[in-house]
Design an enzyme around this catalytic site. Structure first.
Site, PDB file in Angstrom:
ATOM      1  N   HIS A 158      -5.188  -4.911   1.611  1.00  0.00           N
ATOM      2  CA  HIS A 158      -3.694  -4.990   1.154  1.00  0.00           C
ATOM      3  C   HIS A 158      -2.998  -6.217   1.960  1.00  0.00           C
ATOM      4  O   HIS A 158      -1.869  -6.470   1.709  1.00  0.00           O
ATOM      5  CB  HIS A 158      -2.837  -3.649   1.521  1.00  0.00           C
ATOM      6  CG  HIS A 158      -3.134  -2.553   0.628  1.00  0.00           C
ATOM      7  ND1 HIS A 158      -2.404  -2.067  -0.274  1.00  0.00           N
ATOM      8  CD2 HIS A 158      -4.512  -1.754   0.764  1.00  0.00           C
ATOM      9  CE1 HIS A 158      -2.836  -1.128  -1.197  1.00  0.00           C
ATOM     10  NE2 HIS A 158      -3.906  -0.823  -0.437  1.00  0.00           N
ATOM     11  N   ASP A 372       2.284 -12.169   4.386  1.00  0.00           N
ATOM     12  CA  ASP A 372       2.356 -10.818   3.695  1.00  0.00           C
ATOM     13  C   ASP A 372       1.412 -10.805   2.757  1.00  0.00           C
ATOM     14  O   ASP A 372       1.566 -11.798   1.682  1.00  0.00           O
ATOM     15  CB  ASP A 372       3.870 -10.780   3.110  1.00  0.00           C
ATOM     16  CG  ASP A 372       4.201  -9.438   3.281  1.00  0.00           C
ATOM     17  OD1 ASP A 372       3.486  -8.483   3.289  1.00  0.00           O
ATOM     18  OD2 ASP A 372       5.334  -9.048   3.475  1.00  0.00           O
TER      19      ASP A 372
HETATM   20  C1  GDG Z   1       1.371  -3.702   2.980  1.00  0.00           C
HETATM   21  C2  GDG Z   1       1.098  -5.245   3.059  1.00  0.00           C
HETATM   22  C3  GDG Z   1       1.592  -5.100   0.562  1.00  0.00           C
HETATM   23  C4  GDG Z   1      10.645  -0.153   3.446  1.00  0.00           C
HETATM   24  N1  GDG Z   1      11.536   0.604   4.079  1.00  0.00           N
HETATM   25  C5  GDG Z   1      12.040   1.601   3.399  1.00  0.00           C
HETATM   26  C6  GDG Z   1      11.031   1.922   2.540  1.00  0.00           C
HETATM   27  N2  GDG Z   1      10.351   0.835   2.400  1.00  0.00           N
HETATM   28  C7  GDG Z   1       9.180   0.499   1.430  1.00  0.00           C
HETATM   29  C8  GDG Z   1       9.600  -0.658   0.597  1.00  0.00           C
HETATM   30  C9  GDG Z   1       8.116  -0.830   0.063  1.00  0.00           C
HETATM   31  C10 GDG Z   1       7.086  -0.345   1.114  1.00  0.00           C
HETATM   32  O1  GDG Z   1       7.916   0.382   1.812  1.00  0.00           O
HETATM   33  C11 GDG Z   1       6.884  -1.854   1.990  1.00  0.00           C
HETATM   34  O2  GDG Z   1       5.956  -2.433   1.240  1.00  0.00           O
HETATM   35  P1  GDG Z   1       5.544  -3.998   1.288  1.00  0.00           P
HETATM   36  O3  GDG Z   1       4.810  -4.334   0.494  1.00  0.00           O
HETATM   37  O4  GDG Z   1       6.661  -4.515   1.337  1.00  0.00           O
HETATM   38  O5  GDG Z   1       5.245  -4.179   3.095  1.00  0.00           O
HETATM   39  P2  GDG Z   1       4.009  -3.181   3.865  1.00  0.00           P
HETATM   40  O6  GDG Z   1       4.362  -1.899   4.358  1.00  0.00           O
HETATM   41  O7  GDG Z   1       3.737  -4.241   5.034  1.00  0.00           O
HETATM   42  O8  GDG Z   1       2.680  -3.241   2.887  1.00  0.00           O
HETATM   43  C12 GDG Z   1       2.080  -5.800   1.800  1.00  0.00           C
HETATM   44  C13 GDG Z   1       1.590  -3.736   0.606  1.00  0.00           C
HETATM   45  O9  GDG Z   1       0.838  -3.021   1.948  1.00  0.00           O
HETATM   46  C14 GDG Z   1       1.041  -3.076  -0.651  1.00  0.00           C
HETATM   47  O10 GDG Z   1      -0.245  -3.583  -1.005  1.00  0.00           O
HETATM   48  O11 GDG Z   1       2.436  -5.577  -0.434  1.00  0.00           O
HETATM   49  O12 GDG Z   1       1.681  -7.448   1.762  1.00  0.00           O
HETATM   50  O13 GDG Z   1       1.607  -5.573   4.306  1.00  0.00           O
HETATM   51  O14 GDG Z   1       7.683  -0.182  -1.262  1.00  0.00           O
HETATM   52  O15 GDG Z   1      10.648  -0.278  -0.627  1.00  0.00           O
HETATM   53  N3  GDG Z   1      11.056   2.971   1.700  1.00  0.00           N
HETATM   54  C15 GDG Z   1      11.934   3.888   2.079  1.00  0.00           C
HETATM   55  N4  GDG Z   1      12.918   3.625   3.060  1.00  0.00           N
HETATM   56  C16 GDG Z   1      12.915   2.701   3.895  1.00  0.00           C
HETATM   57  O16 GDG Z   1      13.516   2.603   4.821  1.00  0.00           O
HETATM   58  N5  GDG Z   1      11.948   5.035   1.048  1.00  0.00           N
END
Ligand code: GDG
Length: 468
Positions: A158, A372
């Site tokens: 990821h 990222d």
């Molecule tokens: C890893 C990789 C890759 C965030 N704050 C809250 C919340 N979130 C949710 C977001 C989003 C998820 O968490 C975060 O996903 P990201 O992709 O932005 O980043 P990582 O957590 O670092 O994820 C990344 C991912 O895996 C998938 O393969 O894209 O590059 O680092 O969905 O909305 N959700 C809630 N409350 C929050 O305060 N409910």
């Protein structure tokens, strides 16, 4: 068709897999529901050795079994807090300066992988396909193979895969790549990540790499006495579900309260796990620069940063939190008025439906990671917009999502003046241009949604010859 076995560091709870929760858990659970099978991993609890060894705990949600084990304090410290999050995570995000390497933590990482594989083995049936997720579990296939497991095993990373020179700063880098070669299929978020892996195989492991297909995104590898495949699988979202959720909740009280408190000011939204890879400090500096170089915007634009803390017991995460609090305080001290606070910094978790409706309310989604794998927030931001009056996505070129969302305004997160200019452009962007950019991005999201990601990976895994 065999069942599916999914292994990830953390296993979603059955509630997290229900539609309204959204996100990756729902996507993966969809595949499990279709094929039947098991979701296996750590429960998130630190427990005594006796309790850990008694696991896995099984929760049945026919046709899916959630199977979880607890970790002992030592395992948690070495495998999770240590090698996974204080070595692999920083190095894979090009932050060697924040990484440390301890032999006992690496030994713990391999030990926990072997122990988890041993626990899982009893739940595997001969025709199952096994899908392992992310950097915590690189040695998992190797451990299963040494338990005699002959099933097809795929791995999806990821996070970014670093260039060979950066990877080599981890002393056992070769063992890690050797372990990766025990999978039958390796999936990466972007072509850059796949290419970095291929570079290591060709240059350091002296293996064979054959690239084919559109944009050379299919790789056939021979290395360390094994043959395997690689591919690019861009993780997505379900854009129409997000759009529907954002619209459904847009007149809820929390949105009305926010609107009222903004008193007509423009809104920039950012949401990230509190992590140094997400470029939060750089983002605050860019916003400060906007207020500096465009005085007309002082008092007229607000940045809402939601940043729920994660991994708070890893030292570098404590440091980034302190720095962020300090910077938000300093910038607010500089530009606040009696009725105006430029940065609203909220270090807490919000419900997903609230985030989506706040995205819809804002004029800019400001997503500026330093590195990222993909960045789902960028995709969620676009999907949540009102098609008749969409906000603008300002996106770092170092997010995996940058390769797909060509309708974004791109920024380099190391250039705060450039980011401030992009914010100004976005704040003044005419409706026609905003709509055109939104449609370009929505098309990309629909073309390659979460279902496409999951189904392509799984059908590629199913087409790999079964290991003998
Ligand atoms: C890893 C990789 C890759 C965030 N704050 C809250 C919340 N979130 C949710 C977001 C989003 C998820 O968490 C975060 O996903 P990201 O992709 O932005 O980043 P990582 O957590 O670092 O994820 C990344 C991912 O895996 C998938 O393969 O894209 O590059 O680092 O969905 O909305 N959700 C809630 N409350 C929050 O305060 N409910």
């Amino acid at each position: 068709m065999g069942r599916l076995i999914v292994v990830s560091n953390r296993v979603a709870t059955p509630t997290e897999t229900k539609g309204s929760a959204g996100g990756l858990a729902v996507g993966v659970f969809g595949a499990l529901k279709d094929a039947g099978g098991v979701w296996f991993g750590w429960s998130g609890d630190v427990v005594s050795e006796t309790v850990a060894n008694a696991g896995p705990q099984l929760v049945e949600e026919d046709p899916v079994t959630f199977a979880t084990v607890g970790l002992t304090r030592k395992d948690y410290d070495q495998y999770y807090r240590g090698f996974s999050n204080a070595t692999l995570w920083p190095v894979f995000h090009y932050r060697n300066d924040l990484a440390r390497y301890e032999r006992d933590e690496y030994a713990g990482y391999r030990r926990v992988n072997a122990w988890l594989a041993h626990k899982l083995k009893k739940l595997i049936e001969p025709d199952d396909n096994i899908w392992i997720h992310d950097y915590h579990l690189i040695p998992f296939a190797e451990a299963l193979r040494s338990e005699g497991v002959k099933n097809r095993i795929g791995f999806f990373l990821h996070i970014p895969f670093p260039s060979p020179q950066v990877l080599q700063t981890i002393p056992p880098h070769e063992e890690l790549v050797r372990s990766l070669c025990c999978y039958d299929l390796l999936g990466f978020q972007t072509r850059n990540d796949q290419q970095a892996f291929h570079d290591y195989i060709a240059r350091e492991a002296h293996g064979k790499v054959v690239e084919s297909g559109e944009n050379k995104e299919h790789g056939e590898i021979e290395a360390y006495g094994r043959k395997l495949r690689t591919g690019v699988y861009r993780i997505g979202v379900f854009p129409d579900e997000i759009a529907e959720q954002a619209a459904r909740y847009e007149s809820r009280q929390h949105v009305l309260d926010l609107k009222q408190s903004l008193e007509g000011r423009k809104l920039i939204m950012s949401v990230d796990r509190l992590d140094y890879s997400k470029g939060l400090v750089e983002r605050f500096h860019a916003f400060e620069q906007l207020l500096e170089q465009a005085p007309d915007w002082r008092g007229n634009v607000t940045l809402v940063q939601i940043a729920p803390p994660t991994r708070s017991d890893v030292a570098s995460y404590k440091a980034i939190r302190e720095e962020l609090e300090r910077e938000a305080g300093r910038i607010n001290g500089r530009f606040s008025g009696l009725d105006y606070t430029p940065i609203r910094y909220l270090s807490q978790q919000y419900d997903r439906w609230k985030l989506m409706s706040l995205f819809r309310e804002s004029q800019i989604g400001f997503v500026t990671p330093l590195h990222d794998g993909m960045n789902l927030v960028a995709k969620e931001y676009v999907a949540a917009q009102n098609p008749n009056d969409p906000g603008v996505l300002v996106l770092s070129i170092f997010a995996g999502a940058a390769a797909e969302l060509s309708g974004a305004l791109f920024v380099n997160p190391h250039d705060s003046a450039g980011m401030a200019e992009a914010l100004q452009t976005a704040l003044g962007m005419p409706l026609d241009e905003r709509k055109a950019r939104y449609h370009t991005n929505m098309e990309a999201l629909r073309r390659n949604d979460l279902g496409v990601w999951r189904d392509t990976f799984l059908s590629d895994l199913a087409s790999v010859p079964q290991p003998t």
